[in-house]
Motif scaffolding. Structure first.
Motif, PDB file in Angstrom:
ATOM      1  N   ALA A 117       0.806  -1.221   0.000  1.00  0.00           N
ATOM      2  CA  ALA A 117       0.000   0.000   0.000  1.00  0.00           C
ATOM      3  C   ALA A 117       0.840   1.272   0.000  1.00  0.00           C
ATOM      4  CB  ALA A 117      -0.935  -0.004   1.217  1.00  0.00           C
ATOM      5  N   LYS A 118       2.042   1.218   0.594  1.00  0.00           N
ATOM      6  CA  LYS A 118       2.900   2.404   0.659  1.00  0.00           C
ATOM      7  C   LYS A 118       3.853   2.511  -0.526  1.00  0.00           C
ATOM      8  CE  LYS A 118       2.978   2.695   5.705  1.00  0.00           C
ATOM      9  NZ  LYS A 118       3.844   2.702   6.893  1.00  0.00           N
ATOM     10  N   ALA A 119       3.736   1.622  -1.507  1.00  0.00           N
ATOM     11  CA  ALA A 119       4.653   1.630  -2.647  1.00  0.00           C
ATOM     12  C   ALA A 119       4.637   2.973  -3.366  1.00  0.00           C
ATOM     13  CB  ALA A 119       4.283   0.517  -3.629  1.00  0.00           C
ATOM     14  N   HIS A 120       5.796   3.349  -3.862  1.00  0.00           N
ATOM     15  CA  HIS A 120       5.920   4.555  -4.670  1.00  0.00           C
ATOM     16  C   HIS A 120       4.979   4.431  -5.872  1.00  0.00           C
ATOM     17  CE1 HIS A 120       7.720   7.261  -7.617  1.00  0.00           C
ATOM     18  NE2 HIS A 120       8.216   7.917  -6.578  1.00  0.00           N
ATOM     19  N   PRO A 121       4.415   5.541  -6.345  1.00  0.00           N
ATOM     20  CA  PRO A 121       3.499   5.483  -7.490  1.00  0.00           C
ATOM     21  C   PRO A 121       4.082   4.784  -8.728  1.00  0.00           C
ATOM     22  CG  PRO A 121       3.357   7.636  -6.464  1.00  0.00           C
ATOM     23  CD  PRO A 121       4.488   6.896  -5.779  1.00  0.00           C
ATOM     24  N   THR A 129       0.021  -2.287 -14.316  1.00  0.00           N
ATOM     25  CA  THR A 129       0.088  -2.508 -15.765  1.00  0.00           C
ATOM     26  C   THR A 129       0.661  -3.857 -16.152  1.00  0.00           C
ATOM     27  OG1 THR A 129       2.213  -1.358 -15.932  1.00  0.00           O
ATOM     28  CG2 THR A 129       0.227  -0.037 -16.295  1.00  0.00           C
ATOM     29  N   THR A 130       1.477  -4.457 -15.267  1.00  0.00           N
ATOM     30  CA  THR A 130       2.146  -5.709 -15.648  1.00  0.00           C
ATOM     31  C   THR A 130       1.903  -6.854 -14.674  1.00  0.00           C
ATOM     32  OG1 THR A 130       4.191  -5.291 -14.410  1.00  0.00           O
ATOM     33  CG2 THR A 130       4.049  -4.364 -16.650  1.00  0.00           C
ATOM     34  N   GLY A 131       1.458  -6.536 -13.468  1.00  0.00           N
ATOM     35  CA  GLY A 131       1.310  -7.559 -12.443  1.00  0.00           C
ATOM     36  C   GLY A 131       2.602  -7.832 -11.682  1.00  0.00           C
ATOM     37  N   PHE A 132       3.702  -7.190 -12.085  1.00  0.00           N
ATOM     38  CA  PHE A 132       4.995  -7.418 -11.436  1.00  0.00           C
ATOM     39  C   PHE A 132       5.143  -6.528 -10.212  1.00  0.00           C
ATOM     40  CE2 PHE A 132       9.486  -6.562 -10.684  1.00  0.00           C
ATOM     41  CZ  PHE A 132      10.002  -7.857 -10.652  1.00  0.00           C
ATOM     42  N   GLU A 133       5.555  -7.140  -9.113  1.00  0.00           N
ATOM     43  CA  GLU A 133       5.861  -6.418  -7.877  1.00  0.00           C
ATOM     44  C   GLU A 133       7.119  -7.050  -7.296  1.00  0.00           C
ATOM     45  OE1 GLU A 133       3.281  -4.838  -4.249  1.00  0.00           O
ATOM     46  OE2 GLU A 133       3.277  -7.024  -4.363  1.00  0.00           O
ATOM     47  N   PRO A 134       8.076  -6.238  -6.836  1.00  0.00           N
ATOM     48  CA  PRO A 134       9.280  -6.831  -6.255  1.00  0.00           C
ATOM     49  C   PRO A 134       8.933  -7.802  -5.125  1.00  0.00           C
ATOM     50  CG  PRO A 134       9.599  -4.490  -6.576  1.00  0.00           C
ATOM     51  CD  PRO A 134       8.142  -4.769  -6.846  1.00  0.00           C
ATOM     52  N   LYS A 135       9.524  -8.972  -5.223  1.00  0.00           N
ATOM     53  CA  LYS A 135       9.324  -9.982  -4.178  1.00  0.00           C
ATOM     54  C   LYS A 135      10.496  -9.997  -3.205  1.00  0.00           C
ATOM     55  CE  LYS A 135       6.468 -13.024  -7.027  1.00  0.00           C
ATOM     56  NZ  LYS A 135       5.919 -11.921  -7.728  1.00  0.00           N
ATOM     57  N   TRP A 136      11.562  -9.290  -3.552  1.00  0.00           N
ATOM     58  CA  TRP A 136      12.747  -9.197  -2.717  1.00  0.00           C
ATOM     59  C   TRP A 136      13.578  -8.042  -3.252  1.00  0.00           C
ATOM     60  CZ3 TRP A 136      13.322 -10.701   1.919  1.00  0.00           C
ATOM     61  CH2 TRP A 136      14.578 -10.808   2.522  1.00  0.00           C
ATOM     62  N   ASN A 137      14.726  -7.816  -2.665  1.00  0.00           N
ATOM     63  CA  ASN A 137      15.632  -6.772  -3.130  1.00  0.00           C
ATOM     64  C   ASN A 137      16.264  -7.168  -4.465  1.00  0.00           C
ATOM     65  OD1 ASN A 137      15.399  -5.295  -0.592  1.00  0.00           O
ATOM     66  ND2 ASN A 137      16.566  -6.981   0.269  1.00  0.00           N
ATOM     67  N   PHE A 138      16.713  -6.184  -5.190  1.00  0.00           N
ATOM     68  CA  PHE A 138      17.424  -6.346  -6.464  1.00  0.00           C
ATOM     69  C   PHE A 138      16.562  -6.987  -7.553  1.00  0.00           C
ATOM     70  CE2 PHE A 138      20.711  -5.283  -3.520  1.00  0.00           C
ATOM     71  CZ  PHE A 138      21.541  -4.452  -4.249  1.00  0.00           C
ATOM     72  N   ASN A 139      15.260  -6.640  -7.548  1.00  0.00           N
ATOM     73  CA  ASN A 139      14.396  -6.956  -8.674  1.00  0.00           C
ATOM     74  C   ASN A 139      14.610  -5.859  -9.705  1.00  0.00           C
ATOM     75  OD1 ASN A 139      11.475  -8.800  -7.742  1.00  0.00           O
ATOM     76  ND2 ASN A 139      13.440  -8.848  -6.722  1.00  0.00           N
ATOM     77  N   LYS A 140      14.545  -6.225 -10.980  1.00  0.00           N
ATOM     78  CA  LYS A 140      14.900  -5.309 -12.057  1.00  0.00           C
ATOM     79  C   LYS A 140      13.721  -5.113 -13.005  1.00  0.00           C
ATOM     80  CE  LYS A 140      19.149  -7.528 -11.190  1.00  0.00           C
ATOM     81  NZ  LYS A 140      18.636  -8.415 -10.142  1.00  0.00           N
ATOM     82  N   VAL A 141      13.464  -3.853 -13.359  1.00  0.00           N
ATOM     83  CA  VAL A 141      12.402  -3.513 -14.301  1.00  0.00           C
ATOM     84  C   VAL A 141      13.040  -2.694 -15.416  1.00  0.00           C
ATOM     85  CG1 VAL A 141      10.219  -2.278 -14.626  1.00  0.00           C
ATOM     86  CG2 VAL A 141      10.670  -3.465 -12.451  1.00  0.00           C
TER      87      VAL A 141
END
Length: 173
Positions: A117-121, A129-141
């Protein structure tokens, strides 16, 4: 019939929003702001990072990737986050840690939420738009020059992995 029409209109509106590409202004670790919009026309690799993570060594790979492709237009944006309880307590500590241990000179945001809920916009828009959300550190978009998400990778995919460099090179050519 009205529901079908409404669904079609919503889908068209969503597609129109995607055509504009993702935007987002982040507080910079150096003061001021960093805007994804400023890099329109360039590919941008956005990575949520943390200083006390088992993947922190990937900072070396992020800097090497930035060094290799920056003259061709690639931007690598590090987004320190404490969402997984592995970041130092202040932006100043993060900046010092990264400069001393990794000699980073790539753009870096202040400590930022990347999920929930507090994620940056920016991250909320990626999720929507993609369904992708970081599940841990060092996720890359990876964003294309129009600001659209090309691909996303989890922590285990190293910054210089062929899967990432192939996508970047396609965008630079």
């Amino acid at each position: 019939m009205l529901r079908i029409f409404a669904a079609i209109v919503l889908a068209l509106v969503a597609q129109a929003g995607l055509a504009k590409g993702l935007t987002g202004t982040f507080p910079s670790i150096d003061g001021g702001t960093l805007s994804v919009e400023e890099w329109r026309g360039q590919p941008v690799l956005v990575v949520n990072t943390a200083s006390q993570c088992g993947f922190t060594y990937q900072y070396d790979g992020l800097q090497a990737l930035y060094d290799r492709y920056r003259d061709q237009g690639l931007v690598v944006l590090a987004v320190p986050s404490d969402d997984f309880n592995q970041e130092l307590s202040s932006a100043e500590e993060v900046k010092e840690f990264c400069e001393i241990n990794f000699n980073l000179d790539l753009p870096m945001t202040d400590i930022t939420h990347v999920r929930g809920a507090k994620a940056h916009p920016f991250y909320k828009a990626v999720r929507e738009t993609t369904g992708f959300e970081p599940k841990w550190n060092f996720n890359k978009v990876l964003l294309n020059p129009d600001g659209e998400v090309v691909s996303a990778w989890g922590s285990a995919v190293k910054p210089q992995a062929p899967a990432i460099t192939r996508e970047i090179e396609k965008l630079l050519n």
